[in-house]
Design a protein around this motif. Structure first.
Motif, PDB file in Angstrom:
ATOM      1  N   VAL A  38       0.840  -1.205   0.000  1.00 24.89           N
ATOM      2  CA  VAL A  38       0.000   0.000   0.000  1.00 24.89           C
ATOM      3  C   VAL A  38       0.870   1.248   0.000  1.00 24.89           C
ATOM      4  CG1 VAL A  38      -1.654   1.343   1.349  1.00 24.89           C
ATOM      5  CG2 VAL A  38      -2.011  -1.095   1.036  1.00 24.89           C
ATOM      6  N   GLN A  39       1.915   1.271   0.809  1.00 20.92           N
ATOM      7  CA  GLN A  39       2.810   2.430   0.836  1.00 20.92           C
ATOM      8  C   GLN A  39       3.470   2.658  -0.526  1.00 20.92           C
ATOM      9  OE1 GLN A  39       5.530   1.731   4.061  1.00 20.92           O
ATOM     10  NE2 GLN A  39       4.010   2.213   5.629  1.00 20.92           N
ATOM     11  N   LYS A  40       3.853   1.573  -1.186  1.00 19.17           N
ATOM     12  CA  LYS A  40       4.468   1.673  -2.511  1.00 19.17           C
ATOM     13  C   LYS A  40       3.464   2.228  -3.528  1.00 19.17           C
ATOM     14  CE  LYS A  40       5.901  -1.307  -6.176  1.00 19.17           C
ATOM     15  NZ  LYS A  40       5.949  -2.672  -6.603  1.00 19.17           N
ATOM     16  N   GLU A  41       2.224   1.764  -3.474  1.00 18.58           N
ATOM     17  CA  GLU A  41       1.198   2.223  -4.405  1.00 18.58           C
ATOM     18  C   GLU A  41       0.854   3.695  -4.194  1.00 18.58           C
ATOM     19  OE1 GLU A  41      -0.457   0.556  -7.002  1.00 18.58           O
ATOM     20  OE2 GLU A  41       1.226  -0.819  -6.675  1.00 18.58           O
ATOM     21  N   ARG A  42       0.820   4.131  -2.946  1.00 19.63           N
ATOM     22  CA  ARG A  42       0.469   5.511  -2.635  1.00 19.63           C
ATOM     23  C   ARG A  42       1.622   6.480  -2.837  1.00 19.63           C
ATOM     24  NH1 ARG A  42      -2.623   5.496   3.020  1.00 19.63           N
ATOM     25  NH2 ARG A  42      -4.505   4.450   2.371  1.00 19.63           N
ATOM     26  N   LYS A  43       2.827   5.974  -2.838  1.00 16.16           N
ATOM     27  CA  LYS A  43       4.032   6.811  -2.960  1.00 16.16           C
ATOM     28  C   LYS A  43       4.076   7.861  -1.854  1.00 16.16           C
ATOM     29  CE  LYS A  43       4.171   6.069  -7.929  1.00 16.16           C
ATOM     30  NZ  LYS A  43       3.067   5.212  -8.096  1.00 16.16           N
ATOM     31  N   ASP A  44       3.761   7.434  -0.635  1.00 19.04           N
ATOM     32  CA  ASP A  44       3.798   8.263   0.580  1.00 19.04           C
ATOM     33  C   ASP A  44       2.863   9.467   0.539  1.00 19.04           C
ATOM     34  OD1 ASP A  44       5.605   6.570   1.837  1.00 19.04           O
ATOM     35  OD2 ASP A  44       7.321   7.580   0.915  1.00 19.04           O
ATOM     36  N   ARG A  45       1.795   9.414  -0.249  1.00 18.33           N
ATOM     37  CA  ARG A  45       0.788  10.472  -0.255  1.00 18.33           C
ATOM     38  C   ARG A  45      -0.300  10.110   0.747  1.00 18.33           C
ATOM     39  NH1 ARG A  45       1.398  10.249  -6.413  1.00 18.33           N
ATOM     40  NH2 ARG A  45       0.142   8.406  -6.109  1.00 18.33           N
ATOM     41  N   ASP A  46      -0.891  11.126   1.338  1.00 20.37           N
ATOM     42  CA  ASP A  46      -1.960  10.902   2.316  1.00 20.37           C
ATOM     43  C   ASP A  46      -3.294  10.646   1.620  1.00 20.37           C
ATOM     44  OD1 ASP A  46      -0.544  11.062   4.667  1.00 20.37           O
ATOM     45  OD2 ASP A  46      -0.798  13.230   4.847  1.00 20.37           O
ATOM     46  N   SER A  47      -4.155   9.966   2.335  1.00 18.16           N
ATOM     47  CA  SER A  47      -5.501   9.701   1.854  1.00 18.16           C
ATOM     48  C   SER A  47      -6.455   9.781   3.039  1.00 18.16           C
ATOM     49  CB  SER A  47      -5.574   8.313   1.223  1.00 18.16           C
ATOM     50  OG  SER A  47      -6.890   8.030   0.813  1.00 18.16           O
ATOM     51  N   ASP A  48      -7.663  10.224   2.771  1.00 17.47           N
ATOM     52  CA  ASP A  48      -8.662  10.288   3.834  1.00 17.47           C
ATOM     53  C   ASP A  48      -9.265   8.924   4.136  1.00 17.47           C
ATOM     54  OD1 ASP A  48      -8.273  12.998   4.153  1.00 17.47           O
ATOM     55  OD2 ASP A  48      -9.949  13.577   2.869  1.00 17.47           O
ATOM     56  N   ALA A  49      -9.200   8.001   3.174  1.00 13.55           N
ATOM     57  CA  ALA A  49      -9.763   6.666   3.380  1.00 13.55           C
ATOM     58  C   ALA A  49      -9.319   5.727   2.266  1.00 13.55           C
ATOM     59  CB  ALA A  49     -11.292   6.731   3.410  1.00 13.55           C
ATOM     60  N   VAL A  50      -9.508   4.454   2.505  1.00 15.25           N
ATOM     61  CA  VAL A  50      -9.407   3.436   1.464  1.00 15.25           C
ATOM     62  C   VAL A  50     -10.844   3.049   1.153  1.00 15.25           C
ATOM     63  CG1 VAL A  50      -8.647   1.100   0.915  1.00 15.25           C
ATOM     64  CG2 VAL A  50      -7.154   2.615   2.228  1.00 15.25           C
ATOM     65  N   LEU A  51     -11.239   3.126  -0.112  1.00 17.00           N
ATOM     66  CA  LEU A  51     -12.633   2.888  -0.488  1.00 17.00           C
ATOM     67  C   LEU A  51     -12.809   1.496  -1.063  1.00 17.00           C
ATOM     68  CD1 LEU A  51     -13.356   6.308  -2.224  1.00 17.00           C
ATOM     69  CD2 LEU A  51     -13.629   5.694   0.182  1.00 17.00           C
ATOM     70  N   THR A  52     -13.874   0.816  -0.620  1.00 11.29           N
ATOM     71  CA  THR A  52     -14.184  -0.513  -1.126  1.00 11.29           C
ATOM     72  C   THR A  52     -15.637  -0.568  -1.573  1.00 11.29           C
ATOM     73  OG1 THR A  52     -14.733  -1.308   1.088  1.00 11.29           O
ATOM     74  CG2 THR A  52     -12.489  -1.672   0.345  1.00 11.29           C
ATOM     75  N   CYS A  53     -15.923  -1.543  -2.413  1.00 12.28           N
ATOM     76  CA  CYS A  53     -17.281  -1.760  -2.905  1.00 12.28           C
ATOM     77  C   CYS A  53     -18.157  -2.242  -1.749  1.00 12.28           C
ATOM     78  CB  CYS A  53     -17.248  -2.798  -4.029  1.00 12.28           C
ATOM     79  SG  CYS A  53     -18.887  -3.265  -4.613  1.00 12.28           S
ATOM     80  N   PRO A  54     -19.368  -1.703  -1.609  1.00  9.76           N
ATOM     81  CA  PRO A  54     -20.236  -2.123  -0.508  1.00  9.76           C
ATOM     82  C   PRO A  54     -20.828  -3.519  -0.699  1.00  9.76           C
ATOM     83  CG  PRO A  54     -21.401  -0.596  -1.916  1.00  9.76           C
ATOM     84  CD  PRO A  54     -19.990  -0.655  -2.421  1.00  9.76           C
ATOM     85  N   ALA A  55     -20.780  -4.047  -1.917  1.00  6.31           N
ATOM     86  CA  ALA A  55     -21.388  -5.352  -2.171  1.00  6.31           C
ATOM     87  C   ALA A  55     -20.386  -6.495  -2.065  1.00  6.31           C
ATOM     88  CB  ALA A  55     -22.046  -5.368  -3.546  1.00  6.31           C
ATOM     89  N   CYS A  56     -19.177  -6.296  -2.631  1.00  2.11           N
ATOM     90  CA  CYS A  56     -18.218  -7.410  -2.670  1.00  2.11           C
ATOM     91  C   CYS A  56     -16.901  -7.097  -1.967  1.00  2.11           C
ATOM     92  CB  CYS A  56     -17.955  -7.830  -4.108  1.00  2.11           C
ATOM     93  SG  CYS A  56     -17.069  -6.583  -5.078  1.00  2.11           S
ATOM     94  N   PHE A  57     -16.765  -5.903  -1.402  1.00  2.00           N
ATOM     95  CA  PHE A  57     -15.586  -5.482  -0.640  1.00  2.00           C
ATOM     96  C   PHE A  57     -14.308  -5.413  -1.474  1.00  2.00           C
ATOM     97  CE2 PHE A  57     -18.422  -7.576   2.442  1.00  2.00           C
ATOM     98  CZ  PHE A  57     -18.771  -6.455   3.175  1.00  2.00           C
ATOM     99  N   THR A  58     -14.429  -5.243  -2.777  1.00  2.00           N
ATOM    100  CA  THR A  58     -13.270  -5.068  -3.641  1.00  2.00           C
ATOM    101  C   THR A  58     -12.710  -3.664  -3.449  1.00  2.00           C
ATOM    102  OG1 THR A  58     -14.164  -6.605  -5.269  1.00  2.00           O
ATOM    103  CG2 THR A  58     -12.501  -5.053  -6.051  1.00  2.00           C
TER     104      THR A  58
END
Length: 152
Positions: A38-58
């Motif tokens: 996750v840190q590699k994917e974000r490149k040390d940028r901040d995020s308010d949340a990680v968003l997932t699908c409400p039906a299948c949690f993807t």
């Protein structure tokens, strides 16, 4: 009464399981590996949340910004596992809500592509289960309103 056939006999697998060996699916280092990914994917940028699908949690988004006024809505530029319904265009309704629409759920009209208006949106769905999770605007900014946020 006839004796049971081979297909009718109940066989317990518990007698065949060796409980002295740790299961193959358990990895005590997996959380650390996931955190590094996750840190590699974000490149040390901040995020308010990680968003997932409400039906299948993807996972749909690792980097987003929460809406200032509508706290259950988020916007993002970089997403994963999302598909855009390119054959539909949503336009915000400029009219006051109809009296018959008591819940105020009118998101605007849906037209075929090619209709010119000032502000248009296209529906965005989860690529796994096709649940509608938000919209994308003309500036290619995703607006999520039907997602599950988690701590980032």
């Amino acid at each position: 009464m006839a004796s049971p056939t081979a297909s009718q006999k109940t066989v317990s697998d518990d007698d065949e399981i060796d409980y002295s060996v740790k299961p193959e699916f358990y990895d005590p280092k997996l959380d650390n590996k996931d955190e590094l990914w996750v840190q590699k994917e974000r490149k040390d940028r901040d995020s308010d949340a990680v968003l997932t699908c409400p039906a299948c949690f993807t996972t749909l988004c690792l980097e987003c910004q929460r809406h200032e006024k509508y706290l259950t809505q988020y916007r993002a530029i970089f997403v994963v596992n999302c598909k855009i319904k390119i054959n539909q265009v949503l336009r915000p309704s400029n009219q006051k809500p109809k009296t018959s629409n008591k819940r105020g759920r009118d998101r605007g009209g849906v037209d075929e592509v090619g209709v010119s208006t000032k502000e248009t949106f296209k529906p965005v769905c989860c690529v796994v289960c096709s649940t509608e999770v938000g919209v994308i605007d003309d500036d290619e900014i995703y607006h999520f309103f039907n997602v599950l946020p988690s701590e980032s």
